[in-house]
Every structure is written in structure tokens, then in C-alpha cells.
Design an enzyme around this catalytic site. Structure first.
Site, mmCIF file in Angstrom:
data_model
loop_
_atom_site.group_PDB
_atom_site.id
_atom_site.type_symbol
_atom_site.label_atom_id
_atom_site.label_comp_id
_atom_site.label_asym_id
_atom_site.label_seq_id
_atom_site.Cartn_x
_atom_site.Cartn_y
_atom_site.Cartn_z
ATOM 1 C CE LYS A 22 51.855 37.166 37.327
ATOM 2 N NZ LYS A 22 51.505 37.786 38.522
ATOM 3 C CB CYS A 116 53.950 46.632 45.420
ATOM 4 S SG CYS A 116 53.179 46.126 43.744
ATOM 5 N NE ARG A 121 49.819 44.250 45.538
ATOM 6 C CZ ARG A 121 50.238 43.228 44.799
ATOM 7 N NH1 ARG A 121 51.301 43.609 43.632
ATOM 8 N NH2 ARG A 121 49.459 42.408 44.420
HETATM 9 N N1 EPU Z 1 44.187 44.397 50.413
HETATM 10 C C1 EPU Z 1 44.199 45.194 51.567
HETATM 11 N N2 EPU Z 1 44.837 44.161 52.631
HETATM 12 C C2 EPU Z 1 45.139 42.920 52.516
HETATM 13 C C3 EPU Z 1 45.026 42.237 51.076
HETATM 14 C C4 EPU Z 1 44.566 43.272 50.275
HETATM 15 O O1 EPU Z 1 43.799 46.174 52.109
HETATM 16 O O2 EPU Z 1 45.444 42.209 53.500
HETATM 17 C C5 EPU Z 1 43.812 45.307 49.343
HETATM 18 C C6 EPU Z 1 44.809 45.614 48.236
HETATM 19 O O3 EPU Z 1 45.381 46.810 48.737
HETATM 20 C C7 EPU Z 1 43.921 45.868 47.203
HETATM 21 C C8 EPU Z 1 42.681 45.132 47.338
HETATM 22 O O4 EPU Z 1 42.662 44.620 48.482
HETATM 23 O O5 EPU Z 1 43.501 47.344 47.115
HETATM 24 C C9 EPU Z 1 42.913 43.681 46.392
HETATM 25 O O6 EPU Z 1 43.981 42.900 46.795
HETATM 26 P P1 EPU Z 1 44.474 41.278 46.742
HETATM 27 O O7 EPU Z 1 44.616 40.968 48.090
HETATM 28 O O8 EPU Z 1 43.111 40.833 45.983
HETATM 29 O O9 EPU Z 1 45.569 41.451 45.479
HETATM 30 P P2 EPU Z 1 46.638 40.262 45.655
HETATM 31 O O10 EPU Z 1 45.956 38.976 46.102
HETATM 32 O O11 EPU Z 1 47.836 40.631 46.390
HETATM 33 C C10 EPU Z 1 46.351 39.359 43.336
HETATM 34 C C11 EPU Z 1 46.806 39.387 41.939
HETATM 35 C C12 EPU Z 1 47.403 40.640 41.414
HETATM 36 C C13 EPU Z 1 45.889 41.473 41.202
HETATM 37 C C14 EPU Z 1 44.962 41.399 42.477
HETATM 38 C C15 EPU Z 1 43.473 41.766 42.297
HETATM 39 C C16 EPU Z 1 48.403 37.524 42.414
HETATM 40 C C17 EPU Z 1 49.610 36.846 42.423
HETATM 41 N N3 EPU Z 1 48.275 38.704 42.273
HETATM 42 O O12 EPU Z 1 47.037 40.173 44.212
HETATM 43 O O13 EPU Z 1 47.926 40.455 40.207
HETATM 44 O O14 EPU Z 1 46.222 42.496 40.662
HETATM 45 O O15 EPU Z 1 44.932 39.877 43.002
HETATM 46 O O16 EPU Z 1 42.867 41.086 41.460
HETATM 47 O O17 EPU Z 1 47.302 36.595 42.127
HETATM 48 C C18 EPU Z 1 49.326 40.763 38.397
HETATM 49 O O18 EPU Z 1 49.276 39.672 38.064
HETATM 50 O O19 EPU Z 1 49.912 41.902 37.796
HETATM 51 C C19 EPU Z 1 48.973 41.325 39.680
HETATM 52 C C20 EPU Z 1 49.335 42.333 40.244
#
Ligand code: EPU
Length: 423
Positions: A22, A116, A121
């Protein structure tokens, strides 16, 4: 709305095919905005999150056909540059249209995703990276507007945040940079396999990306990209969830097919440490229930560390594993909604400051519980399989966001799960 009735005392056997990822599919679908040519993407899981992404693309003008896991998309004419709140609020990952829209249209207007249940996030790192490439960013009325009237320019950007690298943020900047003028260097890039799959997809379209899978990605901008036929990598989190199902409830052994074991090292290591016997052969893993189970201590970390997306499922395993286990989520410290539901089933879990201390009990008992997010729902299903009696799980739309037919797949392994309307 629907709910699951999970009948406890499951004894799983047989084999299960793991679906396409996904979290790799979502940015790859968004990346089709970068070309006017047709893209064929195979093994896209039939889950509601991929459906939402396709709705967003169609709203922007994409022609989409979908049959048996294969999605054919043609973004010949993109007639808008916005992703509205009605669509974005359903799925946070819709923010990953920002990068490709900016690259193709020089403008993107995307509703801010908001809070969320797994925690705050923010998207500040996405915006830092995109403004580093020259986009002008304004936030107004709950929307973020990005403009690069004369196109984007390659630069060196640092994407590291206080909780580590950002997966979708890295994806967004990579997708924006492929059509920028000059060379972009992303320092502090996320190293997850899903980022590598996106880079492979973009490179087959004609992009020039090197270093994906390391913290430094280099992108040499090109002037246009073309159509591609791509197969998405296997879903390592779905695989991990079925591995935990095997560790908790296999009669003898269960077999997972179509996996990439190299993406699962940290999870396999912990499961072995907990006493499960694991055999890997090519794209197949066999796992048995631990004969003398033991708990473990885990810290979630960016890849290749233990994934936060497997934390809830491990809590279910530890809830019935003798001894004390400690689970710390450093990425999403608030992601413990499953703990209070597991407690309703008899688990002994104390959560404080992003850490769960779990004292394994002999067995859980079925209870009415509520799914709060995708991985928490999976944890409740796993616990329901081994509990005594029936576990009624409401709000299973959370699980349908990211697991392809989990009830049918578990039923094929011998579980008894009824999906019924929740009135
Ligand atoms: N963060 C920031 N600023 C940003 C972006 C992220 O501070 O601009 C922080 C977040 O709050 C978090 C950390 O950085 O503490 C990592 O977040 P990340 O941005 O990597 O998360 P994401 O890209 O939004 C993806 C997955 C998530 C998974 C996370 C971490 C997708 C669609 N989602 O989210 O998947 O938990 O990476 O590995 O790829 C799931 O599938 O259940 C899910 C939540």
C-alpha cells in the site's frame, strides 16, 4: 459500517499470498501525474487508500482503469492543480500529489491533512524541501499553496526532522526534483523500501535518480518523463502482520508467499528472538508458533530499524507471551490506542511517554473493542484469534484502508471471522 466477529482459539495452517505494498503504491500512483503517457502499475492492493488516491487523480483529470490488481492510468491532460479537503481528509497520503503537481503544473494547492489518531503529523519537512527547490509556499484557509512560476531548480535540501527522516516528504521532493532544472541532492532522505520502489518507478519513466535507499539521494533533472509498466513491491507490513499471526496462532506452521525477506530483517530478528522458528526460501517464509515463547524489548526506528507500522501487532504478541516486554515508539509516541482496547481483553499493559510495558498473561478473553487506526485494528484481529470466546471489532473500515481482504486471507488459513453490518 461493518464489524468483525473474530472467533477465538484459531489454529492457523496453510499458505497466504502477500499483496503489493500500500505505502509503495500510493506515491507511485501520484507519480503518474508526471507524464502524459500511459502507465501500467501491477499488484496495487485493492484497499480503500489506493481507491482514494485514484479518486484524487481522476479529480485532477486522470483516466483510470482498474482490474485484478492492475491499474492503467493516463494523465494526458491535467486540468486542475488542487486536492480538496473532502478527499485529503480521508487519507493523509494524498499530500504526495504536491510534488508531482508542482513539477508538472508549476502549481499545487493541497488541503492540509490535519491531525491523525496516531499523533500530530506535520508536513513542515515536505514544505522545507519543496521551498528549497524554489516553490513559494503560502498557507491559507486550511490549504497549502505552492507555486514555482518559472519552474523548480535543483538544490541541496536537508530533510532530516526531529523524529528522523520523512518517508512521504522524501517522496514528494524526489517527485518534484525529477523535472527540475539541474541537480538536487536530498540529505537526510528516508531509506524505506517504498522510497526505493518509487525511485525505481521514476527511473523507468526516464528520471535520473541515484542513491535511493541511502540518506543521500541525487537527482539530475530531465525535461520529460514517459509511460512505464511497473510491479509494486510486496507489502512488508502485511507480511509482518501475517508473521505475527503465525507466531501467535499457527497450528504447526504457516507459509507466506510473494514476500521480500530482505525488507523484513528487523521483524524476523525479533520474532526469532521471541522463539519462533522461521525458514526462508526465495520469496517464501514459513513461521511456526514459538515452543518456548519469550518477550523482547523493541524500539521503533526508521528503516532498517523496527517499523512503527508493526508496533501494535507486536503488542498483541507480547500480551500473551510470558515475561515483561517493553515497546517504545520513537516515531509516533502517541500511537498506542490499541493498548486500552487490548486491556479490555485482559492484557496487562501500561503506557507512559511513548513506551508500553507489557506483562504477558496466559490468555486474553474476547470482548467488544473498537478499531482506531489501521495497524491498531490489525492488532485487535490478531488478539481476537487467540482469545477465548468472541471478539467483536467495530469500525473495521480502518483495517480496509490498508489490508487487502484480511478476513478472507485469515479464513483461508483456518480462522473464523465474520464480517457483518454494524447497526
Ligand atoms: N514528520 C515531521 N514533519 C514532516 C513529516 C514528518 O515532523 O513534515 C515526523 C512525523 O510526525 C513522524 C516522523 O517524522 O514523527 C516520520 O513520519 P513520516 O513523514 O515518515 O511518515 P509518513 O511519510 O507520513 C509513512 C507511512 C506510515 C508510516 C510512516 C513511518 C505512507 C503512506 N505512510 O508516513 O504508514 O507509519 O511513514 O514509517 O507511506 C501505515 O501504513 O499504517 C502508516 C501510518
Amino acid at each position: 459500517m461493518e464489524k468483525f466477529i473474530v472467533h477465538g482459539g484459531a489454529s492457523l495452517e496453510g499458505s497466504v499470498n502477500i499483496s503489493g505494498s500500500k505505502n509503495a503504491s500510493l506515491p507511485i500512483l501520484a507519480a503518474t501525474l508526471l507524464t502524459s503517457e500511459q502507465c501500467v502499475i501491477r499488484r496495487v492492493p485493492d484497499v480503500s487508500d489506493t481507491n482514494y488516491m485514484l479518486q484524487i487523480l481522476q479529480n485532477l483529470g486522470a483516466e483510470v482503469e482498474r482490474a485484478s490488481g492492475t491499474v492503467v492510468i493516463k494523465c494526458e491532460k491535467i486540468h486542475r492543480h488542487d486536492a480538496p479537503y473532502e478527499l485529503v481528509r480521508k487519507m493523509r497520503a494524498s499530500v504526495c500529489v504536491m510534488g508531482p503537481l508542482l513539477a508538472r503544473q508549476n502549481r499545487a494547492n493541497v488541503s492540509l491533512p490535519g491531525g491523525c489518531v496516531i499523533g500530530d503529523r506535520p508536513i513542515d519537512l515536505h514544505l522545507r524541501g519543496l521551498s528549497g527547490l524554489g516553490a513559494q509556499v503560502t498557507v491559507e484557509g486550511g490549504n497549502v499553496d505552492l507555486q514555482a512560476r518559472f519552474g523548480l531548480e535543483g538544490k541541496t535540501v536537508d530533510m532530516m526532522g526531529k523524529h528522523g527522516a520523512t518517508v512521504l516528504g522524501t517522496d514528494n521532493v524526489m517527485m518534484a526534483a525529477v523535472l527540475a532544472k539541474g541537480i538536487t541532492i536530498i540529505n537526510g532522505a528516508a531509506c524505506e523500501p517504498e522510497v526505493v520502489d518509487l525511485a525505481d518507478f521514476l527511473n523507468s519513466m526516464g528520471a535520473k535518480i541515484s542513491g535511493a535507499g541511502t540518506p543521500r539521494i541525487e537527482i539530475v533533472g530531465v525535461t520529460e518523463l514517459g509511460g512505464v509498466d511497473h510491479t509494486v513491491i510486496p507489502d512488508r507490513i502485511e507480511a509482518g502482520t501475517f508473521l505475527v499471526a503465525g507466531a501467535m496462532a499457527a497450528k504447526n506452521k504457516i507459509t507466506l508467499r510473494r514476500i521480500r525477506s530482505d525488507h523484513l530483517n528487523s521483524v524476523l530478528q525479533v520474532l526469532e528472538q521471541c522463539g519462533s522458528e522461521i525458514e526462508i526460501e526465495g520469496e517464501t517464509i514459513t513461521i511456526g508458533k514459538a515452543t518456548s515463547p519469550q518477550g523482547a524489548n523493541i524500539n521503533t526506528e526508521p528503516y532498517p530499524g523496527f517499523p512503527t507500522d508493526m508496533q501494535a501487532q507486536m503488542c498483541s504478541l507480547f500480551a500473551i507471551t510470558p515475561g515483561i516486554s517493553v515497546v517504545k515508539d520513537t516515531i509516533f509516541p502517541q500511537r498506542f490506542m490499541h493498548a486500552s482496547e487490548l486491556k479490555r481483553m485482559g492484557a496487562d499493559i501500561q503506557v507512559d511517554d511513548g513506551t508500553a510495558v507489557i506483562n504477558g498473561v496466559e490468555h486474553l478473553s474476547g470482548a467488544p473493542v473498537m478499531a482506531s487506526d489501521l495497524r491498531a485494528s490489525a492488532a485487535l484481529v490478531l488478539s481476537g484469534l487467540t482469545a477465548s470466546g468472541k471478539t467483536e471489532i467495530t469500525r473495521v473500515y480502518h483495517i480496509d484502508r490498508g489490508y487487502e481482504h484480511i478476513d478472507d486471507k485469515l479464513a483461508a488459513l483456518g480462522a473464523q471471522i465474520d464480517r457483518v453490518p454494524d447497526r
